[in-house]
Design a protein around this motif. Structure first.
Motif, short mmCIF file in Angstrom:
data_model
loop_
_atom_site.label_atom_id
_atom_site.label_comp_id
_atom_site.label_asym_id
_atom_site.label_seq_id
_atom_site.Cartn_x
_atom_site.Cartn_y
_atom_site.Cartn_z
N GLU A 13 0.83 -1.21 0.00
CA GLU A 13 0.00 0.00 0.00
C GLU A 13 0.86 1.26 0.00
O GLU A 13 0.49 2.28 -0.58
CB GLU A 13 -0.92 0.01 1.22
N ARG A 159 -5.44 1.23 6.15
CA ARG A 159 -5.73 0.14 5.23
C ARG A 159 -5.39 -1.22 5.85
O ARG A 159 -6.20 -2.14 5.81
CB ARG A 159 -4.95 0.36 3.93
N TYR A 163 -7.52 -4.94 6.75
CA TYR A 163 -7.16 -6.30 6.36
C TYR A 163 -7.14 -7.21 7.59
O TYR A 163 -7.57 -8.37 7.51
CB TYR A 163 -5.78 -6.34 5.70
N TYR A 218 -16.81 -5.07 6.31
CA TYR A 218 -17.24 -4.72 4.95
C TYR A 218 -17.35 -3.19 4.79
O TYR A 218 -17.00 -2.64 3.75
CB TYR A 218 -18.60 -5.36 4.64
N ALA A 221 -13.90 -1.76 4.40
CA ALA A 221 -13.36 -2.11 3.09
C ALA A 221 -14.06 -1.31 1.98
O ALA A 221 -13.42 -0.85 1.03
CB ALA A 221 -13.50 -3.60 2.84
N TRP A 222 -15.38 -1.13 2.11
CA TRP A 222 -16.13 -0.37 1.11
C TRP A 222 -15.64 1.07 1.06
O TRP A 222 -15.46 1.65 -0.03
CB TRP A 222 -17.62 -0.41 1.43
N LEU A 224 -12.69 2.17 1.82
CA LEU A 224 -11.38 2.17 1.18
C LEU A 224 -11.51 2.03 -0.33
O LEU A 224 -10.85 2.75 -1.09
CB LEU A 224 -10.52 1.03 1.74
N ASP A 225 -12.35 1.11 -0.75
CA ASP A 225 -12.54 0.89 -2.19
C ASP A 225 -13.07 2.13 -2.90
O ASP A 225 -12.83 2.32 -4.09
CB ASP A 225 -13.50 -0.27 -2.43
N ASN A 226 -13.78 2.96 -2.16
CA ASN A 226 -14.38 4.15 -2.75
C ASN A 226 -13.61 5.43 -2.42
O ASN A 226 -14.13 6.53 -2.55
CB ASN A 226 -15.83 4.28 -2.30
N THR A 234 -12.14 2.15 10.47
CA THR A 234 -11.14 1.10 10.36
C THR A 234 -10.68 0.64 11.74
O THR A 234 -10.51 -0.56 11.98
CB THR A 234 -9.93 1.58 9.54
#
Length: 298
Positions: A13, A159, A163, A218, A221-222, A224-226, A234
């Motif tokens: 990352e 991040r 995980y 979730y 993670a969502w 982060l993905d966006n 987190t």
């Protein structure tokens, strides 16, 4: 395979967020082809949760960085082809602007790594003590901006902790699956122990805890993905999922009775592996501090 997954998860990352195209091509691409392994060396004997106390130094001499110091409990320390080193580069600056992140190839003269044995769990993962004795690397091995290492590290934790929350959910789900299988097969008092209401209540509690942990994982993670990394969410996901993993694995072992205490059953290994989730990538107390400060204010 596990070493490659660690490489991709814990450290890559930093390249994606702060590395140059040249650094990505040189250091990151070989990881994806299986030709390199990396690690992130942060923790020191006297600097764990207090990362700003890290005293490993990187001094600029001409067009090189010269590194001296030691790190402990570092993943891939003996197996990595290169490491990211969290180092003190500007000791006279403000406390949060004193550190930088330097890329160090492990075949450099002065780099030494000794394996650390005796871990309670995660024994398949390489963990090492690292020693840096006048290790010289070119100036272009600076990752990101000089003096911005702490802020880059915090962005990394936003991040990596997500995980780890996934690790917690997976560990807890695996433990529940083992427990369900066992209580269906194990018979006492003439019937499967899974038919007893008390056992079913335990299974129900475990399932609810896992589902709640999965949903906050979730969400983290969502975000982060966006592109909406949320330090607070987190931290919540990591703290809660890790706690649930410890609780669920403990209950799953209890349902195995004496058999669960022997390594013939995988739940014994799960029990040993769970606790570290509340320690690495930020101890649970650090997560609570982050959450509390965010809500109440400093």
């Amino acid at each position: 395979i596990s070493q490659q997954l660690c490489s991709l998860t814990f450290g890559a990352e930093e390249f994606l967020l702060f590395g140059t195209d040249e650094q990505g091509k040189k250091f990151l691409e070989p990881i994806f082809t299986g030709d390199a392994v990396m690690g992130f060396a942060i923790t020191e004997p006297d600097a764990g949760s207090d990362t700003l106390a890290a005293s490993t130094t990187a001094v600029k001499e001409g067009n090189e960085w010269v590194l001296n110091g030691s790190k402990v409990m570092i993943g891939n320390g003996t197996r990595g082809t290169f490491m990211l080193i969290f180092a003190l580069t500007d000791p006279d600056a403000a406390r949060s602007k004193r550190h930088s992140i330097i890329i160090v190839e492990t075949d450099r003269e002065g780099y030494k790594a000794d394996p650390m044995h005796g871990k309670m769990g995660l024994r398949a993962s390489d963990t090492a003590a690292i020693y840096l004795n006048n290790v010289r690397v070119p100036e272009e091995n600076l990752l990101g901006t000089r003096g911005n290492g702490f802020h880059q590290l915090m962005a990394f934790f936003d991040r990596s902790r997500a995980y780890v929350s996934a690790h917690g959910v997976g560990l807890a789900q695996g433990a529940l699956n083992m427990a369900v299988k066992h209580v269906r097969e194990r018979k006492q008092f003439g019937k499967p122990i899974g038919s007893f209401q008390g056992v079913q209540f335990k299974i129900a509690d475990m399932a609810v805890k896992i589902e709640l942990a999965r949903n906050i994982m979730y969400k983290a993670a969502w975000l982060l993905d966006n592109g909406k990394a949320d330090t607070n969410v987190t931290a919540m996901a990591k703290m809660y999922a890790a706690r649930i993993a410890v609780e669920v694995v403990d209950e799953a072992l209890q349902l195995h009775g004496g058999y669960g205490y022997f390594d013939d059953y995988d739940i014994e290994r799960f029990y040993r592996a769970a606790k570290v989730l509340e320690i690495y990538e930020g101890a649970k107390e650090i997560e609570k501090m982050i959450i509390g400060r965010t809500i109440v204010g400093r």
